[in-house]
Design a protein around this motif. Sequence first.
Motif, PDB file in Angstrom:
ATOM      1  N   ARG A   6       0.821  -1.210   0.000  1.00 34.80           N
ATOM      2  CA  ARG A   6       0.000   0.000   0.000  1.00 34.80           C
ATOM      3  C   ARG A   6       0.857   1.262   0.000  1.00 34.80           C
ATOM      4  O   ARG A   6       2.013   1.226   0.370  1.00 34.80           O
ATOM      5  CB  ARG A   6      -0.905   0.003   1.245  1.00 34.80           C
ATOM      6  CG  ARG A   6      -1.689  -1.265   1.424  1.00 34.80           C
ATOM      7  CD  ARG A   6      -2.762  -1.423   0.364  1.00 34.80           C
ATOM      8  NE  ARG A   6      -3.787  -0.414   0.483  1.00 34.80           N
ATOM      9  CZ  ARG A   6      -4.952  -0.577   1.099  1.00 34.80           C
ATOM     10  NH1 ARG A   6      -5.237  -1.731   1.641  1.00 34.80           N
ATOM     11  NH2 ARG A   6      -5.829   0.392   1.166  1.00 34.80           N
ATOM     12  N   ASN A   7       0.186   2.356  -0.389  1.00 32.62           N
ATOM     13  CA  ASN A   7       0.856   3.670  -0.343  1.00 32.62           C
ATOM     14  C   ASN A   7       2.092   3.780  -1.212  1.00 32.62           C
ATOM     15  O   ASN A   7       3.184   3.980  -0.685  1.00 32.62           O
ATOM     16  CB  ASN A   7       1.209   4.042   1.097  1.00 32.62           C
ATOM     17  CG  ASN A   7       0.076   4.760   1.774  1.00 32.62           C
ATOM     18  OD1 ASN A   7      -0.620   5.557   1.169  1.00 32.62           O
ATOM     19  ND2 ASN A   7      -0.114   4.456   3.034  1.00 32.62           N
ATOM     20  N   HIS A  21       8.495 -12.933   8.437  1.00 35.42           N
ATOM     21  CA  HIS A  21       9.756 -12.203   8.591  1.00 35.42           C
ATOM     22  C   HIS A  21      10.635 -12.290   7.356  1.00 35.42           C
ATOM     23  O   HIS A  21      11.228 -11.299   6.934  1.00 35.42           O
ATOM     24  CB  HIS A  21      10.537 -12.721   9.801  1.00 35.42           C
ATOM     25  CG  HIS A  21      10.034 -12.117  11.066  1.00 35.42           C
ATOM     26  ND1 HIS A  21      10.137 -12.756  12.291  1.00 35.42           N
ATOM     27  CD2 HIS A  21       9.411 -10.946  11.290  1.00 35.42           C
ATOM     28  CE1 HIS A  21       9.589 -11.977  13.203  1.00 35.42           C
ATOM     29  NE2 HIS A  21       9.147 -10.885  12.634  1.00 35.42           N
ATOM     30  N   ASN A  30      10.858  -2.740   6.960  1.00 33.32           N
ATOM     31  CA  ASN A  30      11.093  -2.755   8.398  1.00 33.32           C
ATOM     32  C   ASN A  30       9.910  -3.393   9.142  1.00 33.32           C
ATOM     33  O   ASN A  30       8.760  -2.998   8.942  1.00 33.32           O
ATOM     34  CB  ASN A  30      11.290  -1.313   8.864  1.00 33.32           C
ATOM     35  CG  ASN A  30      11.762  -1.228  10.297  1.00 33.32           C
ATOM     36  OD1 ASN A  30      11.307  -1.970  11.154  1.00 33.32           O
ATOM     37  ND2 ASN A  30      12.682  -0.318  10.548  1.00 33.32           N
ATOM     38  N   ARG A  31      10.184  -4.371  10.008  1.00 32.38           N
ATOM     39  CA  ARG A  31       9.086  -5.048  10.695  1.00 32.38           C
ATOM     40  C   ARG A  31       8.415  -4.162  11.740  1.00 32.38           C
ATOM     41  O   ARG A  31       7.329  -4.475  12.218  1.00 32.38           O
ATOM     42  CB  ARG A  31       9.574  -6.353  11.323  1.00 32.38           C
ATOM     43  CG  ARG A  31      10.730  -6.149  12.295  1.00 32.38           C
ATOM     44  CD  ARG A  31      11.405  -7.445  12.605  1.00 32.38           C
ATOM     45  NE  ARG A  31      10.746  -8.134  13.720  1.00 32.38           N
ATOM     46  CZ  ARG A  31      11.218  -9.249  14.260  1.00 32.38           C
ATOM     47  NH1 ARG A  31      12.320  -9.807  13.788  1.00 32.38           N
ATOM     48  NH2 ARG A  31      10.606  -9.803  15.269  1.00 32.38           N
ATOM     49  N   GLU A  32       9.056  -3.074  12.112  1.00 32.50           N
ATOM     50  CA  GLU A  32       8.436  -2.143  13.061  1.00 32.50           C
ATOM     51  C   GLU A  32       7.390  -1.255  12.397  1.00 32.50           C
ATOM     52  O   GLU A  32       6.570  -0.662  13.069  1.00 32.50           O
ATOM     53  CB  GLU A  32       9.499  -1.240  13.702  1.00 32.50           C
ATOM     54  CG  GLU A  32      10.364  -1.921  14.721  1.00 32.50           C
ATOM     55  CD  GLU A  32       9.545  -2.545  15.854  1.00 32.50           C
ATOM     56  OE1 GLU A  32       8.560  -1.935  16.287  1.00 32.50           O
ATOM     57  OE2 GLU A  32       9.906  -3.659  16.281  1.00 32.50           O
ATOM     58  N   SER A  33       7.479  -1.137  11.083  1.00 32.53           N
ATOM     59  CA  SER A  33       6.563  -0.207  10.434  1.00 32.53           C
ATOM     60  C   SER A  33       5.593  -0.898   9.476  1.00 32.53           C
ATOM     61  O   SER A  33       4.961  -0.233   8.656  1.00 32.53           O
ATOM     62  CB  SER A  33       7.342   0.902   9.712  1.00 32.53           C
ATOM     63  OG  SER A  33       8.414   0.372   9.003  1.00 32.53           O
ATOM     64  N   HIS A  34       5.478  -2.228   9.585  1.00 28.76           N
ATOM     65  CA  HIS A  34       4.548  -2.953   8.713  1.00 28.76           C
ATOM     66  C   HIS A  34       3.795  -4.038   9.465  1.00 28.76           C
ATOM     67  O   HIS A  34       4.331  -4.626  10.401  1.00 28.76           O
ATOM     68  CB  HIS A  34       5.306  -3.586   7.539  1.00 28.76           C
ATOM     69  CG  HIS A  34       5.913  -2.569   6.626  1.00 28.76           C
ATOM     70  ND1 HIS A  34       7.149  -2.009   6.859  1.00 28.76           N
ATOM     71  CD2 HIS A  34       5.433  -1.976   5.500  1.00 28.76           C
ATOM     72  CE1 HIS A  34       7.408  -1.126   5.907  1.00 28.76           C
ATOM     73  NE2 HIS A  34       6.391  -1.082   5.075  1.00 28.76           N
ATOM     74  N   LEU A  35       2.564  -4.264   9.010  1.00 30.89           N
ATOM     75  CA  LEU A  35       1.791  -5.413   9.474  1.00 30.89           C
ATOM     76  C   LEU A  35       1.559  -6.305   8.269  1.00 30.89           C
ATOM     77  O   LEU A  35       1.469  -5.817   7.138  1.00 30.89           O
ATOM     78  CB  LEU A  35       0.441  -4.969  10.030  1.00 30.89           C
ATOM     79  CG  LEU A  35       0.452  -4.207  11.358  1.00 30.89           C
ATOM     80  CD1 LEU A  35      -0.954  -3.684  11.656  1.00 30.89           C
ATOM     81  CD2 LEU A  35       0.942  -5.100  12.499  1.00 30.89           C
ATOM     82  N   ALA A  44       1.411 -13.215  12.843  1.00 33.68           N
ATOM     83  CA  ALA A  44       2.657 -12.912  13.562  1.00 33.68           C
ATOM     84  C   ALA A  44       3.865 -13.275  12.707  1.00 33.68           C
ATOM     85  O   ALA A  44       3.749 -13.995  11.702  1.00 33.68           O
ATOM     86  CB  ALA A  44       2.685 -13.664  14.882  1.00 33.68           C
ATOM     87  N   GLY A  45       5.041 -12.784  13.112  1.00 29.78           N
ATOM     88  CA  GLY A  45       6.258 -12.876  12.309  1.00 29.78           C
ATOM     89  C   GLY A  45       6.744 -14.269  11.950  1.00 29.78           C
ATOM     90  O   GLY A  45       7.361 -14.457  10.895  1.00 29.78           O
ATOM     91  N   ARG A  58       0.943  -3.988   5.022  1.00 24.86           N
ATOM     92  CA  ARG A  58       0.405  -2.659   5.270  1.00 24.86           C
ATOM     93  C   ARG A  58       1.397  -1.803   6.043  1.00 24.86           C
ATOM     94  O   ARG A  58       1.780  -2.153   7.161  1.00 24.86           O
ATOM     95  CB  ARG A  58      -0.901  -2.782   6.045  1.00 24.86           C
ATOM     96  CG  ARG A  58      -1.646  -1.476   6.115  1.00 24.86           C
ATOM     97  CD  ARG A  58      -2.951  -1.629   6.805  1.00 24.86           C
ATOM     98  NE  ARG A  58      -3.950  -2.335   5.988  1.00 24.86           N
ATOM     99  CZ  ARG A  58      -5.253  -2.333   6.267  1.00 24.86           C
ATOM    100  NH1 ARG A  58      -5.688  -1.669   7.322  1.00 24.86           N
ATOM    101  NH2 ARG A  58      -6.100  -2.988   5.515  1.00 24.86           N
ATOM    102  N   VAL A  60       2.320   1.149   8.377  1.00 20.84           N
ATOM    103  CA  VAL A  60       1.522   1.747   9.451  1.00 20.84           C
ATOM    104  C   VAL A  60       1.982   3.153   9.809  1.00 20.84           C
ATOM    105  O   VAL A  60       1.545   3.734  10.774  1.00 20.84           O
ATOM    106  CB  VAL A  60       1.538   0.861  10.715  1.00 20.84           C
ATOM    107  CG1 VAL A  60       0.915  -0.488  10.429  1.00 20.84           C
ATOM    108  CG2 VAL A  60       2.945   0.701  11.258  1.00 20.84           C
ATOM    109  N   ILE A  61       2.889   3.687   8.999  1.00 21.33           N
ATOM    110  CA  ILE A  61       3.449   5.000   9.334  1.00 21.33           C
ATOM    111  C   ILE A  61       2.595   6.112   8.725  1.00 21.33           C
ATOM    112  O   ILE A  61       2.392   6.136   7.516  1.00 21.33           O
ATOM    113  CB  ILE A  61       4.885   5.111   8.770  1.00 21.33           C
ATOM    114  CG1 ILE A  61       5.750   3.987   9.298  1.00 21.33           C
ATOM    115  CG2 ILE A  61       5.500   6.464   9.106  1.00 21.33           C
ATOM    116  CD1 ILE A  61       5.823   3.912  10.798  1.00 21.33           C
ATOM    117  N   SER A  62       2.116   7.013   9.554  1.00 17.94           N
ATOM    118  CA  SER A  62       1.436   8.157   8.966  1.00 17.94           C
ATOM    119  C   SER A  62       2.200   9.437   9.243  1.00 17.94           C
ATOM    120  O   SER A  62       2.840   9.603  10.271  1.00 17.94           O
ATOM    121  CB  SER A  62      -0.024   8.266   9.417  1.00 17.94           C
ATOM    122  OG  SER A  62      -0.233   7.619  10.621  1.00 17.94           O
TER     123      SER A  62
END
Lengths: 66, 312
Positions: A6-7, A21, A30-35, A44-45, A58, A60-62
């Motif tokens: 997305r985006n 993963h 980056n796994r911190e900024s995606h689901l 889960a990973g 997806r 998740v950073i806005s």
Amino acid sequence: MRVVLRNPTREIDVDGPMTVHTLLQRLDLNRESHLVICDGELVAGDRTLPSGAEVEIRSVISGGSR
Amino acid sequence: MKCRVCRGPAVIDIRRHNANFCREHFLRLCRDQVEKAIRRFGMLQPGERVLVAVSGGKDSLALWDILVDLGYSADGFYLGLGIGDYSDESAGYAHRYAESRNLTLHTVDLPATHGFDIPGGARAAKRAPCSACGLSKRHLFDEAARRGGYDALATGHNLDDEAAVLMGNTLRWQTEYLGRQLPVLEARDGFPRKVKPLVRLSERETAAYCLLRGIDYIVEECPMAVGNKHLAYKAALNDIEVQSPGAKHDFYFGFLERASERFRAEVEQDRAALAACERCGSPTDAGVCAFCRLTERATARAPVHFSDRGSP
Ligand code: SF4
Ligand SMILES: [Zn+2]
Ligand SMILES: [Zn+2]
């Protein structure tokens, strides 16, 4: 598996199966900024995504300095 | 992966907590984190009326959902910014959520009420869109909370937002901003109390919360955000977080616990006496408030203004 990003929204084909993963690593995301959503479910990973899966990655950073 | 609480299959891993969670226990974790933030910082008291600034995005919808779940009387406020399709779509998400939960959503449409939209207004006033937007939001959210007699205004700023803002303020040592960067700003001189109950949740968690609760939110990014520094700081912090889980939390909460106080004196000193804006009555230290000045510049060249003056 078919992977939707997305985006902006775009689609790619990735040879499966592989874990969540590994998929993120392979796409350099980056796994911190995606689901990761597999066939409509949040996963889960360590989950293995089967070859035929419909996957959405997806971000998740806005933005905006609100 | 197994849920830390029930050993059932996990749907999400959170390295910062060194734990995985099933749906049920992840949702409980989110509520607990919000409750903890509210209590720790004295954000809200039971029974208070809260106005939630709702954008149609994941953070504000998750916030609204959790506050209602925790028993607060929380209404929503949506501000239409006139950013093309993005605004139309995000309004749809906000309205659909409110309807589905039978909640009250107040709306103000900036172009309809003030005669300008963010892209046009920013251009006319020679400001960055996000700066004109931030100013408008602050002003109109405050006004809505004041007029509605709400005890507090709640915004969906999450851990990533606060850590990114802190990084920006620190990189440039903007000491005055550092002194103001708090999860709660008490009410004063006509400004409502402002609270950020999501500071203990990351963006990944608020997005997962919405997915797992079946809350549809606008996934597309605001077109004005492209390439802004806020996003760059977030990306940099997430690169650090991957190497060192918990880094964002330690950065922000360490600042609040051990550094924030040191910047307070400057803020107190600079605190000017406020009086009502000559145009709109909002508290300001400048005669005419910043929002009214923006409105003036933003509408100065709009055709509607010329015809108002009766030009041919
Ligand atoms: S990205 Fe900027 S312009 Fe868009 S909503 Fe956020 S602050 Fe406003
Ligand atoms: Zn569980
Ligand atoms: Zn004013």
